[in-house]
Every structure is written in C-alpha cells, then in structure tokens.
Write a protein that holds these residues in place. Structure first.
Motif, PDB file in Angstrom:
ATOM      1  N   MET A   1       0.842  -1.195   0.000  1.00  0.00           N
ATOM      2  CA  MET A   1       0.000   0.000   0.000  1.00  0.00           C
ATOM      3  C   MET A   1       0.884   1.255   0.000  1.00  0.00           C
ATOM      4  SD  MET A   1      -2.859   1.139   2.789  1.00  0.00           S
ATOM      5  CE  MET A   1      -3.689   2.722   2.650  1.00  0.00           C
ATOM      6  N   PRO A   2       0.646   2.202  -0.930  1.00  0.00           N
ATOM      7  CA  PRO A   2       1.471   3.414  -0.964  1.00  0.00           C
ATOM      8  C   PRO A   2       1.372   4.194   0.343  1.00  0.00           C
ATOM      9  CG  PRO A   2       0.117   3.205  -2.950  1.00  0.00           C
ATOM     10  CD  PRO A   2      -0.362   2.171  -1.998  1.00  0.00           C
ATOM     11  N   ARG A   3       2.483   4.794   0.738  1.00  0.00           N
ATOM     12  CA  ARG A   3       2.516   5.611   1.948  1.00  0.00           C
ATOM     13  C   ARG A   3       2.719   7.067   1.526  1.00  0.00           C
ATOM     14  NH1 ARG A   3       6.759   3.531   6.014  1.00  0.00           N
ATOM     15  NH2 ARG A   3       5.686   5.070   7.312  1.00  0.00           N
ATOM     16  N   TYR A   4       1.622   7.716   1.153  1.00  0.00           N
ATOM     17  CA  TYR A   4       1.724   9.080   0.653  1.00  0.00           C
ATOM     18  C   TYR A   4       2.157  10.049   1.749  1.00  0.00           C
ATOM     19  CZ  TYR A   4      -0.757   6.979  -3.250  1.00  0.00           C
ATOM     20  OH  TYR A   4      -1.117   6.170  -4.296  1.00  0.00           O
ATOM     21  N   SER A  87       3.392   9.221  18.772  1.00  0.00           N
ATOM     22  CA  SER A  87       2.568  10.406  18.541  1.00  0.00           C
ATOM     23  C   SER A  87       1.160  10.030  18.074  1.00  0.00           C
ATOM     24  CB  SER A  87       3.214  11.294  17.486  1.00  0.00           C
ATOM     25  OG  SER A  87       2.321  12.311  17.069  1.00  0.00           O
ATOM     26  N   PRO A  88       0.128  10.716  18.576  1.00  0.00           N
ATOM     27  CA  PRO A  88      -1.235  10.429  18.116  1.00  0.00           C
ATOM     28  C   PRO A  88      -1.463  10.778  16.653  1.00  0.00           C
ATOM     29  CG  PRO A  88      -1.221  12.328  19.599  1.00  0.00           C
ATOM     30  CD  PRO A  88       0.143  11.722  19.663  1.00  0.00           C
ATOM     31  N   VAL A  89      -0.588  11.586  16.052  1.00  0.00           N
ATOM     32  CA  VAL A  89      -0.783  11.926  14.644  1.00  0.00           C
ATOM     33  C   VAL A  89       0.228  11.270  13.714  1.00  0.00           C
ATOM     34  CG1 VAL A  89      -1.904  14.130  15.129  1.00  0.00           C
ATOM     35  CG2 VAL A  89       0.576  14.067  14.809  1.00  0.00           C
ATOM     36  N   SER A  90       1.325  10.731  14.242  1.00  0.00           N
ATOM     37  CA  SER A  90       2.333  10.163  13.343  1.00  0.00           C
ATOM     38  C   SER A  90       2.671   8.710  13.630  1.00  0.00           C
ATOM     39  CB  SER A  90       3.623  11.000  13.399  1.00  0.00           C
ATOM     40  OG  SER A  90       4.203  10.957  14.686  1.00  0.00           O
ATOM     41  N   ASN A  91       1.888   8.062  14.486  1.00  0.00           N
ATOM     42  CA  ASN A  91       2.165   6.646  14.735  1.00  0.00           C
ATOM     43  C   ASN A  91       1.823   5.829  13.489  1.00  0.00           C
ATOM     44  OD1 ASN A  91      -0.621   5.257  15.051  1.00  0.00           O
ATOM     45  ND2 ASN A  91      -0.805   7.102  16.312  1.00  0.00           N
ATOM     46  N   PRO A  92       2.408   4.656  13.336  1.00  0.00           N
ATOM     47  CA  PRO A  92       2.241   3.888  12.097  1.00  0.00           C
ATOM     48  C   PRO A  92       0.793   3.528  11.759  1.00  0.00           C
ATOM     49  CG  PRO A  92       4.061   3.013  13.402  1.00  0.00           C
ATOM     50  CD  PRO A  92       3.363   4.011  14.265  1.00  0.00           C
ATOM     51  N   ASP A  95      -0.812   7.267  10.655  1.00  0.00           N
ATOM     52  CA  ASP A  95      -0.024   8.208   9.868  1.00  0.00           C
ATOM     53  C   ASP A  95      -0.693   8.582   8.553  1.00  0.00           C
ATOM     54  OD1 ASP A  95       2.333   9.771   9.307  1.00  0.00           O
ATOM     55  OD2 ASP A  95       2.988   8.184   7.964  1.00  0.00           O
ATOM     56  N   GLU A  96      -1.132   7.602   7.801  1.00  0.00           N
ATOM     57  CA  GLU A  96      -1.712   7.886   6.488  1.00  0.00           C
ATOM     58  C   GLU A  96      -3.011   8.692   6.626  1.00  0.00           C
ATOM     59  OE1 GLU A  96      -1.129   7.889   2.434  1.00  0.00           O
ATOM     60  OE2 GLU A  96       0.182   7.169   4.016  1.00  0.00           O
ATOM     61  N   LEU A  97      -3.811   8.348   7.609  1.00  0.00           N
ATOM     62  CA  LEU A  97      -5.086   9.039   7.808  1.00  0.00           C
ATOM     63  C   LEU A  97      -4.880  10.488   8.233  1.00  0.00           C
ATOM     64  CD1 LEU A  97      -8.197   8.940   8.062  1.00  0.00           C
ATOM     65  CD2 LEU A  97      -7.866   8.176  10.430  1.00  0.00           C
ATOM     66  N   THR A  98      -3.956  10.714   9.154  1.00  0.00           N
ATOM     67  CA  THR A  98      -3.801  12.053   9.733  1.00  0.00           C
ATOM     68  C   THR A  98      -2.801  12.939   8.997  1.00  0.00           C
ATOM     69  OG1 THR A  98      -2.133  11.217  11.275  1.00  0.00           O
ATOM     70  CG2 THR A  98      -4.417  11.262  12.052  1.00  0.00           C
ATOM     71  N   ASN A  99      -1.932  12.345   8.183  1.00  0.00           N
ATOM     72  CA  ASN A  99      -0.839  13.127   7.618  1.00  0.00           C
ATOM     73  C   ASN A  99      -0.786  13.202   6.097  1.00  0.00           C
ATOM     74  OD1 ASN A  99       0.401  14.063   9.996  1.00  0.00           O
ATOM     75  ND2 ASN A  99       1.382  12.075  10.314  1.00  0.00           N
ATOM     76  N   SER A 100      -1.510  12.373   5.390  1.00  0.00           N
ATOM     77  CA  SER A 100      -1.378  12.414   3.927  1.00  0.00           C
ATOM     78  C   SER A 100      -1.825  13.761   3.375  1.00  0.00           C
ATOM     79  CB  SER A 100      -2.152  11.268   3.278  1.00  0.00           C
ATOM     80  OG  SER A 100      -3.525  11.310   3.623  1.00  0.00           O
TER      81      SER A 100
END
Length: 209
Positions: A1-4, A87-92, A95-100
């Motif tokens: 799965m791409p990790r944008y 981190s609540p925003v950068s954990n594995p 990450d994709e949901l909160t940071n893409s």
C-alpha cells in the motif's frame, strides 16, 4: 500500500533543506523555518492543538512554536523527518489518515511560493487517495454555503454540497481541489463557474487551516 504521508513528509524535508531556514512559503508570516517548527510541534506536542481549538490557550501554542523555531535548522529538519512512533498523529497506524493531506498541503505551501511553480503530475492512485478526503471536506466545510454547489474531479467523481439556491460548480484535479478547500484558493488551479457574487464569495471564504 502506498505511503503518501511518508513520501510527502520526506519530499517536503528535502525541499526545506534546499531552501534553507529563510525560504518563502505562501503562509502569511511564515518562512520555511516556521513551517518546519509547526510540523515538529504537531508531531510531538499534542497539547499544542488546544490553542487552536480554544482561543484562550493560543498563547501556549505560540510559545511552543517559537521554542521549536529556535532549534538549529538541521536539527529541526531531522526531527521532521523522524517523527515519534508514539505520537497520536504520526504513529504507524494513523499516519496515512492524519498526515497524507497535511503534508501534501504543506509541501504545496512551499512549492507554490517559488517562482514559476507548476502543479505536480501526481499518480492516479495518489489523486484518488486525495479525492476521498476532498469529497468529505467539500461536503462538510461547504454544507452551509448559500448555493447548490457541485464539486467535480474529472475521472474521480463529484460531490454535492451547499445549502441550495443558485448553482455553482467547482472543478479541478483532486490535488488542486485540496489546495482550494484547505484555504489556499488564490494558488489553486481550478475552474469556478456561477454568479460573480457567489464565486467571489467562495474564492475569499475562510476554509481549511
């Protein structure tokens, strides 16, 4: 799965290194150092969000940002490249949901401050991932806009929003619609049709973050 989220994070960090700490961004009052500090604080200080949600606590958030911005710039970029796994925003898991979207937009904040910038040729898969979030953003953030608003991304889909009334149509690629709906209307390459009054109101409406 791409990790944008991860690819945008690293590409942004690369660009920040190239431009140095005093490079331009389209964010009023922010140089590249300030944008990097914002992202580092977002990754590492969940309490900073309180100052965004609750205005009386905005001073706390500002202090955290100023402190981060005083770090040596190479250290700041290294922290940006390697966010904490707790981190609540950068954990594995999130990450994709909160940071893409977050890192796509901030990457564009820097890119579009440069002369002769051009929209990137994103892959169809990346555009599709952005469209999923854009469609939700359009329905939520524009639901009270006084028009029958149709947001279209050719090849990806469309979303209806607005409170009804005169028709207004907003058309663009998912990447450009994301820039528009995140409050960067002046640098978004979209087509907007409808009455002059309504289209101007949408172009100047406070949107996103």
């Amino acid at each position: 799965m791409p990790r944008y989220a991860e690819s945008e994070r690293q590409s942004l960090a690369d660009l920040l290194v190239t431009l140095g700490p005093d490079g331009p961004t389209i964010n009023e009052g922010w140089a590249t150092r300030d944008l990097a500090a914002h992202l580092v604080v977002r990754d590492r200080r969940p309490d900073a969000a309180l100052g965004i949600v609750f205005r009386p606590l905005s001073g706390h958030t500002e202090r955290l940002l100023r402190a981060a911005a005083t770090r040596p710039y190479p250290e700041l970029i290294d922290l940006l490249r390697h966010p904490p796994r707790w981190s609540p925003v950068s954990n594995p898991w999130l990450d994709e949901l909160t940071n893409s979207m977050e890192f796509y937009i901030h990457h564009e904040d820097v890119r579009r401050a440069l002369p002769d910038w051009q929209p990137r040729d994103l892959s169809p898969e990346h555009q599709g991932a952005l469209w999923k979030q854009v469609r939700m953003m359009a329905r939520m953030s524009l639901r009270r806009f006084p028009a029958a608003l149709l947001v279209q991304a050719p090849g990806h889909g469309e979303a209806s929003s607005g409170a009804g009334g005169e028709p207004v149509r907003l058309v663009g690629s998912p990447g450009e619609l994301a820039v528009f709906l995140m409050g960067r209307q002046r640098v978004a390459r979209v087509q907007l049709t409808g009455s002059a009054t309504l289209t101007e109101r949408l172009r100047t409406k406070k949107l996103g973050a």
